[in-house]
Structure formats: C-alpha cells, structure tokens
Design an enzyme around this catalytic site. Structure first.
Site, short mmCIF file in Angstrom:
data_model
loop_
_atom_site.label_atom_id
_atom_site.label_comp_id
_atom_site.label_asym_id
_atom_site.label_seq_id
_atom_site.Cartn_x
_atom_site.Cartn_y
_atom_site.Cartn_z
N ASP A 160 -6.87 -2.41 -7.24
CA ASP A 160 -7.34 -3.09 -6.04
C ASP A 160 -7.66 -4.53 -6.39
OD1 ASP A 160 -8.23 -2.25 -3.11
OD2 ASP A 160 -9.54 -3.84 -3.83
N ARG A 219 -7.13 12.12 -4.94
CA ARG A 219 -8.39 11.55 -4.44
C ARG A 219 -9.43 12.62 -4.12
NH1 ARG A 219 -11.33 9.18 -3.43
NH2 ARG A 219 -11.40 7.77 -1.64
N ARG A 270 0.83 -1.22 0.00
CA ARG A 270 0.00 0.00 0.00
C ARG A 270 0.86 1.27 0.00
NH1 ARG A 270 -5.58 -0.44 1.88
NH2 ARG A 270 -6.24 -2.49 1.21
N ARG A 294 -3.15 6.89 1.19
CA ARG A 294 -3.63 8.07 1.91
C ARG A 294 -2.62 8.74 2.83
NH1 ARG A 294 -8.86 4.89 3.62
NH2 ARG A 294 -7.20 3.36 3.59
N TYR A 324 -14.70 -11.98 -0.02
CA TYR A 324 -15.41 -10.72 -0.29
C TYR A 324 -16.66 -10.96 -1.13
CZ TYR A 324 -11.70 -7.88 1.66
OH TYR A 324 -10.81 -7.29 2.53
O1 CP3 Z 1 -0.04 -1.56 -2.52
C1 CP3 Z 1 -0.34 -0.61 -3.27
O2 CP3 Z 1 0.02 0.57 -3.09
C2 CP3 Z 1 -1.15 -0.95 -4.51
C3 CP3 Z 1 -2.56 -0.77 -4.44
C4 CP3 Z 1 -3.42 -1.68 -3.58
C5 CP3 Z 1 -4.62 -1.22 -2.99
N1 CP3 Z 1 -5.25 -2.28 -2.44
C6 CP3 Z 1 -5.08 0.17 -3.03
C7 CP3 Z 1 -6.19 0.60 -2.16
C8 CP3 Z 1 -3.31 -3.03 -3.29
C9 CP3 Z 1 -2.20 -4.01 -3.64
C10 CP3 Z 1 -4.48 -3.40 -2.58
C11 CP3 Z 1 -4.76 -4.78 -2.15
C12 CP3 Z 1 -5.95 -5.05 -1.35
N2 CP3 Z 1 -7.17 -4.45 -1.42
C13 CP3 Z 1 -6.04 -6.10 -0.41
C14 CP3 Z 1 -4.93 -7.09 -0.09
C15 CP3 Z 1 -3.90 -6.53 0.82
C16 CP3 Z 1 -4.37 -6.22 2.20
O3 CP3 Z 1 -4.44 -5.02 2.53
O4 CP3 Z 1 -4.68 -7.17 2.95
C17 CP3 Z 1 -7.33 -6.09 0.13
C18 CP3 Z 1 -7.87 -7.02 1.20
C19 CP3 Z 1 -8.04 -5.04 -0.52
C20 CP3 Z 1 -9.47 -4.68 -0.33
C21 CP3 Z 1 -9.68 -3.27 0.05
N3 CP3 Z 1 -9.39 -2.17 -0.75
C22 CP3 Z 1 -10.22 -2.77 1.25
C23 CP3 Z 1 -10.67 -3.65 2.42
C24 CP3 Z 1 -10.27 -1.38 1.15
C25 CP3 Z 1 -10.91 -0.42 2.12
C26 CP3 Z 1 -10.11 -0.23 3.34
C27 CP3 Z 1 -9.17 0.93 3.16
O5 CP3 Z 1 -7.97 0.74 3.36
O6 CP3 Z 1 -9.70 2.01 2.84
C28 CP3 Z 1 -9.71 -1.01 -0.09
C29 CP3 Z 1 -9.53 0.35 -0.61
C30 CP3 Z 1 -8.15 0.71 -1.08
N4 CP3 Z 1 -7.34 -0.07 -1.86
C31 CP3 Z 1 -7.50 1.96 -0.86
C32 CP3 Z 1 -6.27 1.90 -1.53
C33 CP3 Z 1 -5.23 2.97 -1.64
C34 CP3 Z 1 -8.08 3.15 -0.12
C35 CP3 Z 1 -8.92 3.89 -1.08
C36 CP3 Z 1 -9.07 5.35 -0.77
O7 CP3 Z 1 -10.02 5.71 -0.06
O8 CP3 Z 1 -8.27 6.16 -1.29
#
Ligand code: CP3
Length: 363
Positions: A96, A60, A47, A51, A173
């Site tokens: 994502d 964003r 990640r 943010r 999911y």
């Molecule tokens: O790593 C990186 O920088 C690449 C991008 C990336 C995101 N999600 C961006 C994201 C990657 C590789 C993921 C993987 C992901 N997404 C996983 C596996 C890794 C982990 O964290 O366990 C999972 C389970 C998700 C599902 C997901 N996406 C959730 C549960 C959420 C909401 C929770 C949160 O953190 O807001 C997201 C949203 C998400 N994916 C954001 C980002 C940057 C936040 C979005 C925002 O509001 O800007």
C-alpha cells in the site's frame, strides 16, 4: 505458485533494440513502456489483487491487511493470484502507498469501515521534526524481499510493477491523518507555512525515490507513482508545490534508467504540467478522452481508462465500453487499464468479458 515458462531461456535476452538495461521481461508491457504499439495492447488493472477475488478474501480471513503487506510469502501469493486467474501482462506488488508511514514513525492502521488512520498526523514543523528518515532496504526489507520473491515466481514476459504514493498524495494522508477529503489541514499548512510544507514534500520525495530504486534493484521492472489527490490542486498550485518534487523523483529514476508511470486521478486540468514530469507513461482516469490526452502528451505511452463502474453493469455495456477505449487509444503506445482501482464488488465474469473483448480485438 506460477510455473516458469521456458526455464531454459535466460532472463536477459537482447533483442538488439533494448534501450533500458536491467529489464528482464521482454513482454508486451515493458515494450509498450518503451513506445511500441500493439493491436491487442498489454493489460493490467489497478488494485487487481483484492477483495473482488475469493482467493484474496480467503487469505484476508486469516491475516490482517498490514500483515499480508509485510509478510513476503503472503504478499507474493496475493500478488500472483490475479496473474494466475487472468494472465495479465503485469503484476503489481501487493502493498500500500501508506506502508512507509510505519518506519517514518507516523503510525498506520486500517480500521474496518474507516479506511486508513495515521496515528500521529503532521500538522506543523514540530510534528515534521518527529518524522524519521529510514533506509527502505533495512526497515522495509520485507517489502523488498517480496519484490525479489515475486520476480522469481513470474514468467519472464510478465512485468513486475513496483509503486509508491507521490509526495502530495502521501502528504495529504499524513497531514489529515486519514482520508484527506476536504483537505482543510493540507491547504492550511500549504498556504500557512509554505516552508514546513515544502520541507515535508522534499522529505517524501527523497524517501519515495529511494524506495522505488530499492524495489527496482530487487527485481521490479518498472514503477508507478500514484498521485490520487493531485487533482485538488489548481494547475498553478500543482506547478508550485508538486511538479518540482515529482520531477526530482523521476529524474532520479531516469538516472538509473528505470521506466516510470505517473497516475494522477482527476488530473485533466493538469495535463500539460504532467507532461513535464518526465515519466515514460501517463495513467489516465475515465474522465480524460485518450485521443485528446495524446495531443498534449505527445509520444508518451498512455495507460487507462475504462470506468471501473462499467464492470458492475452487463456484458453488452462492458464489451461496448472496452471497444470504445481501444478505439480512442489506437494512435499510439497504450496499456489497457481501468481509470481507477477495481471495485470490491466487481464480478469475476465482468473482468473475463473485458479481457475477452480486448483479446479478440485488432485495432
Ligand atoms: O493495485 C494493486 O493490486 C496493488 C496493491 C495496492 C493497494 N493499494 C492495496 C490495497 C495499491 C497499488 C494501492 C494504492 C493505494 N492505496 C492508493 C493509490 C491508488 C488509489 O486507489 O487511488 C491509495 C490512495 C491507497 C490508500 C488506501 N489503501 C485506502 C484509502 C484504503 C482503504 C480503502 C479500501 O479500498 O479499503 C487502502 C486499503 C487497501 N489497499 C486495500 C487493498 C487491497 C483493501 C484492504 C483490505 O481490506 O483487504
């Protein structure tokens, strides 16, 4: 955008020891994936675009999350932001794991404060029949185009990581319709209708492998499979429902000689099964001592595992914990990372302290 280093140097340079074709980057990350060890290991953070970066929040502020993921120019810009700021050894495509739910027809939204929501959860074999098959090159052409654009913007030695959710995590999911905890519907389908569950896992495995291969062919140098929820399975369950499909994906990647990393959160009890996935590198969360994991995962490249919460503490603690991880990891090929995604409230200065500690180190 990032300036390309040494524009006169061709992308594909043979070192004579290159065993994985198609790998443009000769940087440390890819070499560590192939089993090389370094005094200062390559580093990236799960990640790493997100943010905690003001430049991400600025984008964003103008576009919603799915729009950023699905607009190649925006996904490229956001992917490059942490590389410009910190010079990580690898960029990870900004997207994502849940994006494929859109072409599958399951629906996806990210509501503020609620995390992801799946519009049409899959709870039985009738729901399963409604899921669409799709060609990622067509229906996720925007993501594949982003991969292509990012690769042309990156310096040769910076690797580009493509990624996907592993089938069990995606199934969680899809079945629960959002954040899976407490996994009631998942386990009910798994135990109550094993044929439907297995058919869902097979379909997700095929989709995942196709998607990762398309990313690789567009320019990703390696791929990572995120299995965030694998840890809710016992080893017996993991071996029965998850290992066979993960193995299938990795063997399709191996056929194309695509280097892969497999990351299971909370997977300490699964290590010997994880060893059988065939992945070149294994991601570890902060619970797993790296030296102990190495005794099971002999010869594999390990990746991890600083607790992301450490970056919310102070300079002394960050330095001490970074050094501890390095010391634990010194007996084999290693990629430095966090044990899970970086927290949104992480100060930029903490990432800098961690990187300085790493870059000053010689183990
Ligand atoms: O790593 C990186 O920088 C690449 C991008 C990336 C995101 N999600 C961006 C994201 C990657 C590789 C993921 C993987 C992901 N997404 C996983 C596996 C890794 C982990 O964290 O366990 C999972 C389970 C998700 C599902 C997901 N996406 C959730 C549960 C959420 C909401 C929770 C949160 O953190 O807001 C997201 C949203 C998400 N994916 C954001 C980002 C940057 C936040 C979005 C925002 O509001 O800007």
């Amino acid at each position: 955008m990032i300036d390309n280093a040494e524009p006169s140097v061709k992308d594909h340079i043979s070192t004579g020891r290159e065993s994985l074709p198609g790998i443009a980057a000769e940087g440390k990350f890819v070499r560590a994936m192939r089993g090389e060890s370094f005094g200062v290991p390559p580093v990236w953070l799960m990640r790493q675009a997100g943010r905690y970066l003001p430049e991400y929040n600025a984008i964003r502020g103008k576009y919603d999350f799915i729009t950023v993921c699905r607009t190649p120019e925006l996904a490229t810009e956001v992917t490059l932001q942490p590389i410009r700021r910190f010079g990580f050894d690898a960029a990870i495509l900004f997207s994502d794991i849940l994006i494929p739910f859109i072409p599958m027809g399951a629906g996806l939204s990210f509501d503020k404060g609620h995390g992801p929501r799946v519009g049409r959860p899959v709870r039985n074999s009738a729901d399963l029949r409604l899921l669409r098959e799709f060609d990622p090159r067509e229906e996720l052409a925007d993501v594949i185009e982003a991969v292509r654009m990012i690769r042309t913007e990156l310096r040769r030695e910076t690797a580009l990581i493509g990624f996907c959710g592993a089938p069990f995590t995606l199934a969680c999911y899809l079945i629960e319709g959002g954040k899976p905890d407490p996994f009631t519907h998942v386990k009910r389908l798994m135990y109550g209708d094993p044929a439907a569950f297995s058919s869902l896992m097979e379909r997700l495995a095929t989709m995942t492998a196709d998607y990762l291969i398309a990313m690789y062919e567009a320019g990703a140098n390696t791929v990572q499979l995120f299995d965030t929820w694998a840890g809710v399975l016992s080893e017996r369950e993991y071996r029965a429902v998850n290992l066979p499909v993960v193995k299938k994906i990795i063997s399709r990647l191996k056929d194309k000689r695509i280097p892969s990393t497999y990351f299971a959160l909370n997977g300490m009890h699964l290590l010997s099964a994880i060893d059988e996935t065939g992945a070149d590198a294994i991601g570890l969360d902060w619970r797993m001592p790296i030296d102990a994991a190495r005794r099971v995962l002999k010869g594999k490249t390990l990746q991890g595992n600083l607790d992301p919460i450490v970056l919310l503490t102070n300079e002394t603690t960050i330095r001490r914990e970074t050094r501890r991880v390095l010391n634990e990891a010194q007996n084999g090929p290693f990629i430095f990372n966090l044990g899970h995604g970086i927290q949104p409230d992480t100060p930029i200065a903490s990432v800098e302290v961690m990187l300085n500690t790493l870059r000053e180190s010689r183990s």
